[in-house]
Design an enzyme around this catalytic site. Structure first.
Site, PDB file in Angstrom:
ATOM      1  N   VAL A 105       0.849  -1.442  -0.080  1.00  0.00           N
ATOM      2  CA  VAL A 105      -0.318   0.097  -0.612  1.00  0.00           C
ATOM      3  C   VAL A 105       1.109   1.724   0.041  1.00  0.00           C
ATOM      4  O   VAL A 105       0.566   2.164  -0.478  1.00  0.00           O
ATOM      5  CB  VAL A 105      -1.068  -0.039   1.053  1.00  0.00           C
ATOM      6  CG1 VAL A 105      -1.692  -1.112   0.741  1.00  0.00           C
ATOM      7  CG2 VAL A 105      -0.116   0.219   2.522  1.00  0.00           C
ATOM      8  N   LYS A 154      -6.712   6.246  14.882  1.00  0.00           N
ATOM      9  CA  LYS A 154      -6.658   6.699  15.141  1.00  0.00           C
ATOM     10  C   LYS A 154      -5.721   6.555  16.538  1.00  0.00           C
ATOM     11  O   LYS A 154      -5.387   4.967  16.022  1.00  0.00           O
ATOM     12  CB  LYS A 154      -7.569   7.594  16.329  1.00  0.00           C
ATOM     13  CG  LYS A 154      -8.373   8.559  16.390  1.00  0.00           C
ATOM     14  CD  LYS A 154      -9.063   9.238  16.985  1.00  0.00           C
ATOM     15  CE  LYS A 154      -8.429  10.442  17.563  1.00  0.00           C
ATOM     16  NZ  LYS A 154      -8.910  10.900  18.769  1.00  0.00           N
ATOM     17  N   HIS A 246      -8.933   9.312  22.988  1.00  0.00           N
ATOM     18  CA  HIS A 246     -10.392   9.078  22.912  1.00  0.00           C
ATOM     19  C   HIS A 246     -11.359  10.249  24.218  1.00  0.00           C
ATOM     20  O   HIS A 246     -12.411  10.868  23.812  1.00  0.00           O
ATOM     21  CB  HIS A 246     -11.030   8.282  23.196  1.00  0.00           C
ATOM     22  CG  HIS A 246     -10.461   6.304  22.317  1.00  0.00           C
ATOM     23  ND1 HIS A 246     -10.624   6.566  21.051  1.00  0.00           N
ATOM     24  CD2 HIS A 246      -9.582   6.111  22.547  1.00  0.00           C
ATOM     25  CE1 HIS A 246     -10.586   5.741  20.529  1.00  0.00           C
ATOM     26  NE2 HIS A 246      -9.957   5.194  21.344  1.00  0.00           N
ATOM     27  N   LYS A 349     -12.792  -1.785  36.808  1.00  0.00           N
ATOM     28  CA  LYS A 349     -13.404  -1.917  35.025  1.00  0.00           C
ATOM     29  C   LYS A 349     -14.296  -0.475  35.582  1.00  0.00           C
ATOM     30  O   LYS A 349     -15.780  -1.024  36.126  1.00  0.00           O
ATOM     31  CB  LYS A 349     -14.265  -3.026  33.890  1.00  0.00           C
ATOM     32  CG  LYS A 349     -13.773  -2.322  33.282  1.00  0.00           C
ATOM     33  CD  LYS A 349     -14.207  -3.858  31.813  1.00  0.00           C
ATOM     34  CE  LYS A 349     -15.549  -4.888  32.094  1.00  0.00           C
ATOM     35  NZ  LYS A 349     -16.204  -5.759  31.337  1.00  0.00           N
TER      36      LYS A 349
END
Length: 479
Positions: A105, A154, A246, A349
């Site tokens: 690529v 990203k 993010h 979490k």
């Protein structure tokens, strides 16, 4: 998203609204494609939202068309099991007509391949950032047909300068509206749940400012460890991987003023305005913190010391837990700390935003018991809402106790990458990161990265399975 009623505000060229006919995935044999992209696409197809799409794979691995289709079979299996007759037929058609191309690529052949495909074509760069940048450099201004979309994962660049340079390259290839910088963390459900909650409720919007809110925390603590991602993660770390990529955008959604419409220009202008007003005051104690996990256990899993993980270079000092306090320097938010924290190998979490309100100005004398700040918790994945209030306790009506009002927020039928692909195929860049905001995210964190590289902030440690370093207030649920 239906933008027909927003025509007077529409700045997207007409050709950008032309639906994509061919999706070309670069890096088709990689983990991102098999684990996330293809399953997300499968559900999109099953729900009838990718009619007539041609799927093409390309990469450096020498796969036959049949081997590529076997890969598709594995990723499509879950959607096939749940599909009706029409959905199964659509999935089968996409699978049967798909093809794979062996290609470097980073060479001129990529443009030649795109020219042979039915347009409009979306090029999805499911590749490491450095390879994606080389691939863009190999494409010339005349190598892409009209209406081609470029979809970039990203992190976008490695710093502000490289992000700016990449933006300049992309601008020579396609219009900004046809560049989709992917932030899968911000799916449509998450974005519009936050916006709907904020702007559709009179009980919240009038108090959503520095007069009533004491602090805002955006937390993304994972119980996963490195999970064989050393090649990428050891060169990135938690600050680049999650906070820059993010959490700054989640912060912007929580902080922006109400846009006049939900059109992409209005919404992304307001996101950009918040990020331009944001900075980290390095002179403020505790404005940034970093740490790295040591050996420990999470449930029945034994986690090795990060520095001993295969592929890790301990001398890099890569952090696995990062925290920064961002100031938004505008009238609404001046003086309110926005604490962004993300890390790996943690015992609990947590994926949520926590809005802590200021104490009441006067509590009548005579109440006893707990007097805690009102808190609003917005959970991400699953999307939930919890409002923590003080109420009269049981038995003694003068005693205050804690009550929590809970609700589940509506989810989309699509997987996160299905939402991403839905916007790409429809030519809707609303949820894509605009070029200027991608650069601003780097501007915000670069002073922190510089301070860390100069060891002005110590690299602390925490055992895997703990809540983070004992010395961090956020490890104990407080600022």
């Amino acid at each position: 998203m239906d933008t027909s009623s927003l025509a007077e505000h529409d700045t997207i060229p007409a050709d950008a609204d032309t639906r994509v006919k061919t999706l070309l995935i670069l890096g088709a044999s990689g983990d991102l494609t098999g684990r996330l992209l293809l399953p997300g696409l499968a559900r999109l197809i099953r729900l009838g939202r990718a009619d007539g799409l041609k799927l093409v794979g390309a990469g450096s691995d020498d796969l036959t068309d049949e081997q590529w289709r076997e890969r598709i079979d594995g990723a499509f299996a879950g959607s096939l099991d749940k599909a009706d007759d029409a959905g199964r037929a659509s999935l089968q058609q996409v699978r049967d007509t798909s093809a794979y191309h062996l290609i470097d690529v980073t060479q001129d052949g990529l443009g030649d391949l795109v020219q042979t495909l039915e347009g409009p074509v979306a090029l999805y760069f499911a590749l490491p950032p450095a390879i994606s940048q080389k691939a863009c450099s190999a494409l010339g201004p005349d190598s892409l047909p009209k209406s081609t979309r470029l979809v970039m994962e990203k992190p976008f660049g490695t710093d502000q300068a490289s992000a700016h340079k990449l933006n300049e390259k992309l601008a020579k290839l396609v219009p900004e509206q046809n560049i989709h910088r992917v932030d899968h963390f911000l799916g449509k459900a998450t974005v519009f749940n936050i916006l709907g909650l904020r702007f559709a409720n009179r009980i919240l919007e009038p108090v959503w400012n520095n007069l009533h809110i004491e602090k805002v925390e955006v937390i993304f603590d994972e119980d996963l460890a490195l999970e064989n991602r050393a090649r990428y993660y050891d060169g990135a770390g938690a600050l680049r991987d999650m906070i820059q990529s993010h959490l700054l955008h989640v912060m912007a959604l929580l902080a922006l003023n109400a846009p006049s419409t939900l059109h992409e220009r209005d919404l992304r202008d307001h996101i950009g305005s918040i990020l331009r007003a944001s900075s980290v005051d390095l002179d403020s104690p505790g404005s940034s913190r970093r740490a790295r996990y040591t050996a420990g256990s999470i449930g029945n899993r034994q986690i090795p010391d990060y520095a001993a993980e295969p592929g890790v270079d301990p001398s890099k000092g890569t952090e696995t837990l990062a925290e920064v306090t961002v100031s938004i320097n505008n009238e609404r938010w001046s003086g309110v700390p926005f604490v962004l924290r993300s890390g790996k190998a943690l015992g609990i979490k947590r994926k949520e935003a926590v809005i802590t309100f200021r104490p009441v100005s006067h509590l009548p004398v005579g109440f006893t018991g707990q007097d805690a700040p009102t808190k609003l918790r917005i959970g991400f994945g699953p999307d939930t809402l919890q409002l923590e209030l003080d109420v009269n306790g049981p038995g003694d009506i003068f005693s205050l106790d804690r009550a929590t009002l809970s609700a589940d927020l509506n989810e989309t039928d699509l997987l996160p990458y299905g939402e991403v692909l839905d916007g790409v195929l429809a030519g809707d860049p609303t949820l894509s990161v605009r070029g200027d905001t991608a650069e601003d995210c780097w501007r915000i964190v670069e002073p922190v990265l510089k301070a860390w590289s100069e060891n002005r902030v110590p690299l602390e440690e925490y055992p895997a399975g703990s809540n983070g370093p004992e010395s961090w207030p956020s490890s104990h649920g407080r600022l």
